[in-house]
Scaffold this motif. Structure first.
Motif, mmCIF file in Angstrom:
data_model
loop_
_atom_site.group_PDB
_atom_site.id
_atom_site.type_symbol
_atom_site.label_atom_id
_atom_site.label_comp_id
_atom_site.label_asym_id
_atom_site.label_seq_id
_atom_site.Cartn_x
_atom_site.Cartn_y
_atom_site.Cartn_z
ATOM 1 N N ARG A 87 0.488 5.650 -0.430
ATOM 2 C CA ARG A 87 -0.277 6.990 -0.196
ATOM 3 C C ARG A 87 0.373 8.007 -1.127
ATOM 4 O O ARG A 87 1.576 8.080 -0.814
ATOM 5 C CB ARG A 87 -0.600 7.246 0.855
ATOM 6 N N ARG B 194 4.744 9.892 -3.555
ATOM 7 C CA ARG B 194 4.352 8.720 -3.315
ATOM 8 C C ARG B 194 4.961 7.986 -1.974
ATOM 9 O O ARG B 194 6.138 7.727 -2.362
ATOM 10 C CB ARG B 194 3.907 7.739 -4.343
ATOM 11 N N TYR C 289 -4.940 6.381 -1.980
ATOM 12 C CA TYR C 289 -4.207 5.291 -1.521
ATOM 13 C C TYR C 289 -4.152 4.251 -2.679
ATOM 14 O O TYR C 289 -5.062 4.033 -3.338
ATOM 15 C CB TYR C 289 -4.781 4.679 -0.314
ATOM 16 N N TRP D 211 0.966 -1.016 0.197
ATOM 17 C CA TRP D 211 0.075 -0.087 0.074
ATOM 18 C C TRP D 211 0.915 1.106 -0.128
ATOM 19 O O TRP D 211 1.772 1.484 0.701
ATOM 20 C CB TRP D 211 -0.827 0.027 1.105
ATOM 21 N N ASP E 136 -2.431 11.163 7.374
ATOM 22 C CA ASP E 136 -3.058 10.029 6.667
ATOM 23 C C ASP E 136 -4.131 10.351 5.407
ATOM 24 O O ASP E 136 -4.570 9.164 4.731
ATOM 25 C CB ASP E 136 -3.844 9.278 7.760
#
Length: 123
Positions: A38, A45, A94, A36, A90
């Motif tokens: 983000r 990234r 994603y 993963w 956060d």
């Protein structure tokens, strides 16, 4: 050919939780390390988490360790990212990605990517 589709993004309050899914088709996801990433506007990234082939190992970025959990459901050919205690940093798009090598394969070498799912802070 492996294809990946992310889902589960949406609006969530800081401090809240969300579970992202990365569903695979075309091949068995167990044979791949799944990562993963983000990306927030104007930023690079960033790798967030990884689960190795056959779920032997997991990896977390320092910024999410203890709050995020990566897991794999082989029967559903899907990898999940459970995100708890969400912070301002956060909120981003994603992406899940997969490769045949390890969790430390360079980002540019990962051959399979999903289209991304947006995680947005609600006011």
């Amino acid at each position: 050919q492996l294809q990946l589709v992310e889902s589960g993004g949406g609006l969530v309050q800081p401090g809240g939780s969300l579970r992202l899914s990365c569903a695979a088709s075309g091949s068995t996801l167990d044979h791949y390390a799944v990562l993963w990433f983000r990306q927030a506007p104007g930023k690079e990234r960033q790798k967030v988490s990884c689960i190795s082939r056959h779920s032997t190992n997991t990896y977390y970025a320092e910024s999410v360790r203890g709050r995020f959990t990566i897991s794999r459901d082989s029967a559903k050919n899907t990898v999940y990212l459970q995100m708890n205690s969400l912070k301002s940093e956060d909120f981003a798009v994603y992406y899940c990605a997969a490769g045949r090598a390890s969790c430390f394969e360079p980002r540019d070498h990962l051959p399979f990517w999903g289209q991304g799912t947006q995680v947005t802070a609600s006011s």
